[in-house]
Design a protein around this motif. Structure first.
Motif: not given
Length: 135
Positions: A75-79, A132
């Motif tokens: 998920r590119a936005v969240h990494g 995260r």
């Protein structure tokens, strides 16, 4: 007041979880050496009977004896997401019934005359979750 996002970290996953993620996906990248270059091609796959069947737009004659296959969902936005890499010996499928079956059931891309079906026998399976860090 806004807070900075939690730092990212890589978390090793077990081989069983990596295979589960691989089995639940269908799109990846075939990676192999050709002459002195590393080649990366989009590919479709299916996990069957402990082997990975891969359909890729490559020349069958160019396939080395050992290849790497990489699958991920990021998920590119969240990494965040996951990544799985499989490495091992590969054989070009030659049985007519088997190749006909996989060409019907495994969509792929053709690149000129290049449309190869491989059977990859995994010798190593590694994976990571991209997460995260808890604060």
């Amino acid at each position: 007041m806004s807070t900075a996002p939690a730092p990212l970290r890589l978390v090793d996953i077990s081989g069983a979880e990596a295979l589960w993620l691989l089995e639940g996906s269908s799109l990846g990248r075939l990676v192999y050496q050709q002459r002195e270059l590393t080649v990366v091609r989009p590919a479709r796959h299916v996990w069957e009977y402990g082997r990975l069947i891969v359909r890729a737009p490559v020349q069958a004659a160019a396939m080395p004896a050992t290849v790497t296959y990489h699958v991920d969902e990021i998920r590119a936005v969240h990494g965040t997401g996951w990544t799985v890499t499989v490495h091992g010996p590969a054989d070009v499928l030659s049985d007519a019934d088997e190749t006909d079956h996989h060409r019907r059931t495994l969509p792929g891309w053709t690149h000129g005359p290049h449309d190869t079906l491989l059977r990859l026998n995994p010798q190593s399976v590694t994976g990571f979750r991209l997460a995260r860090q808890e604060t």
